[in-house]
Design an enzyme around this catalytic site. Sequence first.
Site, mmCIF file in Angstrom:
data_model
loop_
_atom_site.group_PDB
_atom_site.id
_atom_site.type_symbol
_atom_site.label_atom_id
_atom_site.label_comp_id
_atom_site.label_asym_id
_atom_site.label_seq_id
_atom_site.Cartn_x
_atom_site.Cartn_y
_atom_site.Cartn_z
ATOM 1 N N SER A 1 0.836 -1.204 0.000
ATOM 2 C CA SER A 1 0.000 0.000 0.000
ATOM 3 C C SER A 1 0.870 1.253 0.000
ATOM 4 O O SER A 1 1.975 1.261 0.547
ATOM 5 C CB SER A 1 -0.900 0.018 1.226
ATOM 6 O OG SER A 1 -1.659 -1.166 1.308
HETATM 7 N N1 SAH Z 1 -0.506 -4.051 3.934
HETATM 8 C C1 SAH Z 1 -0.054 -4.864 2.845
HETATM 9 C C2 SAH Z 1 -1.079 -4.841 1.740
HETATM 10 C C3 SAH Z 1 -0.959 -5.935 0.783
HETATM 11 S S1 SAH Z 1 -2.220 -5.954 -0.448
HETATM 12 C C4 SAH Z 1 1.258 -4.335 2.339
HETATM 13 O O1 SAH Z 1 1.493 -3.142 2.510
HETATM 14 O O2 SAH Z 1 2.039 -5.099 1.785
HETATM 15 C C5 SAH Z 1 -3.501 -6.849 0.349
HETATM 16 C C6 SAH Z 1 -3.198 -8.228 0.800
HETATM 17 O O3 SAH Z 1 -4.413 -8.807 1.238
HETATM 18 C C7 SAH Z 1 -2.636 -9.163 -0.267
HETATM 19 O O4 SAH Z 1 -1.439 -9.723 0.163
HETATM 20 C C8 SAH Z 1 -3.742 -10.233 -0.429
HETATM 21 O O5 SAH Z 1 -3.239 -11.523 -0.702
HETATM 22 C C9 SAH Z 1 -4.394 -10.174 0.936
HETATM 23 N N2 SAH Z 1 -5.770 -10.685 0.979
HETATM 24 C C10 SAH Z 1 -6.795 -10.468 0.116
HETATM 25 N N3 SAH Z 1 -7.907 -11.112 0.518
HETATM 26 C C11 SAH Z 1 -7.570 -11.755 1.681
HETATM 27 C C12 SAH Z 1 -8.281 -12.623 2.570
HETATM 28 N N4 SAH Z 1 -9.566 -12.951 2.394
HETATM 29 N N5 SAH Z 1 -7.619 -13.105 3.641
HETATM 30 C C13 SAH Z 1 -6.321 -12.798 3.870
HETATM 31 N N6 SAH Z 1 -5.599 -11.991 3.068
HETATM 32 C C14 SAH Z 1 -6.212 -11.479 1.983
#
Ligand code: SAH
Length: 219
Positions: free
Chosen positions: A69
């Site tokens: 993000s």
């Molecule tokens: N805060 C993280 C954001 C990553 S993007 C960063 O800065 O790296 C969002 C993440 O949510 C992804 O890794 C995706 O795989 C995860 N995600 C999406 N749906 C999900 C779910 N139902 N359960 C767990 N993780 C999920």
Amino acid sequence: MKQRLQGAGMTSRRTRERMVSRLRSQGILNAKVLAVMAEIPRHVFVDEALESRAYEDTALPIGHNQTISQPYIVAKMTELLLEKGPLTKVLEIGTGCGYQTAILAKLVDQVYSVERIAPLMKKARDLLWELDIKSVGFKHSDGGWGWPDHAPFDGILAAAAPTEIPEALLQQMAIGCVMVIPVGHEGRQELHRIIRTENGFEDEVVERVTFVPFLTGVG
Ligand code: SAH
């Protein structure tokens, strides 16, 4: 790793401080959040080839079709989460590369982080260990189930957007719990802050945002 942590040029402490000045001008006021963002080396959470762009105000790819993000959104969500007072036990959905997890871990007592893509979860777990951040529990699972073993939580932060808030997450909120979560279909999502009260749930829409979708099942 030591050398990479240290950073130089576009990955130095000075670059990080410029990012923090920018966050301040974007309206982030919480001094603790800003201090932690000045401290945590964001560049080690992305691929070395993208390192020099780590402090730009943009999301960057982290593999598996996911992104880290943008700094503003990490700061904003953390600020919203902490505004009502200090938190002890926070559930994070969507560990991704672990950057938001690391920021949270410096500001609350205990973080429980759930990620549906196993390689991302493992990489984040190893990296946080190397950064000496040890107050985080990781789980490879569909975050739509929350993490019942550790519920109730006094904070929940989701980094992926469901079209509707999963019932299990609402149930795992303690009275007074704050949940910060993007909700909506791709392209038109809104960031919500939900607070559980004695009488139910207060729901405040904060701003329009763009997140990856909240998927069901494990990847
Ligand atoms: N805060 C993280 C954001 C990553 S993007 C960063 O800065 O790296 C969002 C993440 O949510 C992804 O890794 C995706 O795989 C995860 N995600 C999406 N749906 C999900 C779910 N139902 N359960 C767990 N993780 C999920």
